[in-house]
Scaffold this motif. Structure first.
Motif, PDB file in Angstrom:
ATOM      1  N   TYR A  79      50.423   7.889  80.098  1.00  0.00           N
ATOM      2  CA  TYR A  79      49.799   7.244  78.948  1.00  0.00           C
ATOM      3  C   TYR A  79      49.301   5.863  79.374  1.00  0.00           C
ATOM      4  O   TYR A  79      50.057   5.064  79.934  1.00  0.00           O
ATOM      5  N   GLN A  80      48.032   5.596  79.099  1.00  0.00           N
ATOM      6  CA  GLN A  80      47.420   4.350  79.554  1.00  0.00           C
ATOM      7  C   GLN A  80      46.559   3.743  78.454  1.00  0.00           C
ATOM      8  O   GLN A  80      45.829   4.466  77.753  1.00  0.00           O
ATOM      9  N   VAL A  81      46.625   2.425  78.314  1.00  0.00           N
ATOM     10  CA  VAL A  81      45.764   1.706  77.376  1.00  0.00           C
ATOM     11  C   VAL A  81      44.436   1.456  78.079  1.00  0.00           C
ATOM     12  O   VAL A  81      44.341   0.621  78.987  1.00  0.00           O
ATOM     13  N   GLN A  82      43.426   2.214  77.696  1.00  0.00           N
ATOM     14  CA  GLN A  82      42.080   2.057  78.241  1.00  0.00           C
ATOM     15  C   GLN A  82      41.065   2.415  77.160  1.00  0.00           C
ATOM     16  O   GLN A  82      41.316   3.283  76.318  1.00  0.00           O
ATOM     17  N   ALA A  83      39.917   1.757  77.206  1.00  0.00           N
ATOM     18  CA  ALA A  83      38.823   2.085  76.303  1.00  0.00           C
ATOM     19  C   ALA A  83      38.115   3.337  76.782  1.00  0.00           C
ATOM     20  O   ALA A  83      37.991   3.579  77.987  1.00  0.00           O
ATOM     21  N   ALA A  84      37.626   4.125  75.832  1.00  0.00           N
ATOM     22  CA  ALA A  84      36.931   5.363  76.181  1.00  0.00           C
ATOM     23  C   ALA A  84      35.676   5.103  77.001  1.00  0.00           C
ATOM     24  O   ALA A  84      35.320   5.896  77.881  1.00  0.00           O
ATOM     25  N   GLU A  85      35.038   3.987  76.752  1.00  0.00           N
ATOM     26  CA  GLU A  85      33.730   3.719  77.346  1.00  0.00           C
ATOM     27  C   GLU A  85      33.795   3.032  78.704  1.00  0.00           C
ATOM     28  O   GLU A  85      32.773   2.869  79.363  1.00  0.00           O
ATOM     29  N   SER A  86      34.986   2.621  79.128  1.00  0.00           N
ATOM     30  CA  SER A  86      35.116   1.911  80.411  1.00  0.00           C
ATOM     31  C   SER A  86      36.517   2.135  80.949  1.00  0.00           C
ATOM     32  O   SER A  86      37.483   1.574  80.441  1.00  0.00           O
ATOM     33  N   THR A  87      36.611   2.961  81.993  1.00  0.00           N
ATOM     34  CA  THR A  87      37.925   3.311  82.531  1.00  0.00           C
ATOM     35  C   THR A  87      37.999   2.979  84.018  1.00  0.00           C
ATOM     36  O   THR A  87      36.991   2.686  84.670  1.00  0.00           O
ATOM     37  N   THR A  88      39.196   3.082  84.557  1.00  0.00           N
ATOM     38  CA  THR A  88      39.424   2.835  85.982  1.00  0.00           C
ATOM     39  C   THR A  88      39.485   4.127  86.792  1.00  0.00           C
ATOM     40  O   THR A  88      39.847   4.100  87.966  1.00  0.00           O
TER      41      THR A  88
END
Length: 255
Positions: A79-88
């Motif tokens: 589980y990771q806090v990331q925006a849908a439009e910009s990921t790592t």
């Protein structure tokens, strides 16, 4: 992407309906090698928990850390806090990218660029959701429609129209795969129904500006109803593959 549910994350995880396993089975019929899935805007993991038994690894992302904290633990889920439009994530990582009841909040162009970047050439994007609740009792149905279309008129975020239109009007720059129509059916207690209605984002907006109880008519009606209420939701379900063009070509077209 908007974050409208962090403040109500525990209720959301308890009250929102779960998707039937048939949705995942339909996707497994398509995905040739279920190694790595990205469940985007996973919230409290309603759809993530269905993917976990069938994929080697699942990464579930959301803007809301509070929502992710409500999600169930699986050894193969990150589980990771990331925006849908910009990921790592690395290029061409995923066999499946899923979005359940959330794509209407996205910046479509930016998210779809991320899909084209991170989805494997033979992978699939699955957009899933559910429409307005339906109940058998005519009077209760009228009260729910009154709440949705009249009392809460002007309190729904503008993106909600995509749900009302059954996700048929969202941009979808993919080669679409035909999938069967499905519905979710449950028997809910009166409290379950009220709790579900309390998760509506428009009701949250309504309460920020009004003192009255928007659910009072429904609550009064339920006082004289049987213990269980039959409820049904139409499932919104669109599946696609990357178009047969280069990633560079897709990005140029969207500018």
């Amino acid at each position: 992407m908007k974050d409208l549910f962090s403040s109500n994350s525990e209720l959301y995880s308890l009250a929102r309906p779960s998707y039937p396993i048939e949705v995942v089975q339909e996707l497994l019929n398509l995905v040739p090698e279920p190694h790595f899935a990205w469940d985007c805007a996973a919230g409290s993991g309603q759809f993530t928990q269905l993917l976990a038994p069938y994929f080697d690894q699942v990464v579930a992302t959301d803007l809301s850390e509070q929502q992710l904290k409500q999600a169930p633990y699986f050894e193969n889920v990150s589980y990771q806090v990331q925006a849908a439009e910009s990921t790592t994530f690395a290029d061409q990582s995923f066999d499946l990218i899923s979005v359940a009841q959330a794509v209407h909040w996205f910046d479509f162009d930016r998210f779809y660029k991320e899909v084209y970047r991170t989805l494997k050439p033979e992978g699939y994007l699955a957009i899933i959701g559910y429409g307005l609740i339906h109940v058998e009792q005519a009077e209760l149905s009228e009260l729910i429609h009154e709440l949705y279309f009249q009392t809460l008129k002007g309190y729904w975020d503008p993106e909600r129209h995509y749900v009302d239109e059954m996700y048929q009007t969202i941009p979808f720059p993919f080669d679409e795969i035909s999938v069967p129509k499905m519905r979710m059916q449950y028997q809910w207690s009166k409290d379950q129904l009220i709790n579900y209605l309390n998760t509506w984002s428009a009701l949250k907006h309504y309460r920020e500006k009004n003192q009255d109880n928007a659910l009072v008519k429904i609550q009064q009606y339920l006082d004289n109803e049987p213990a269980l209420i039959c409820v049904e939701f139409p499932i919104l379900f669109r599946v696609g593959k990357l178009k047969a063009k280069s990633k560079k070509g897709f990005l140029r077209k969207k500018r």
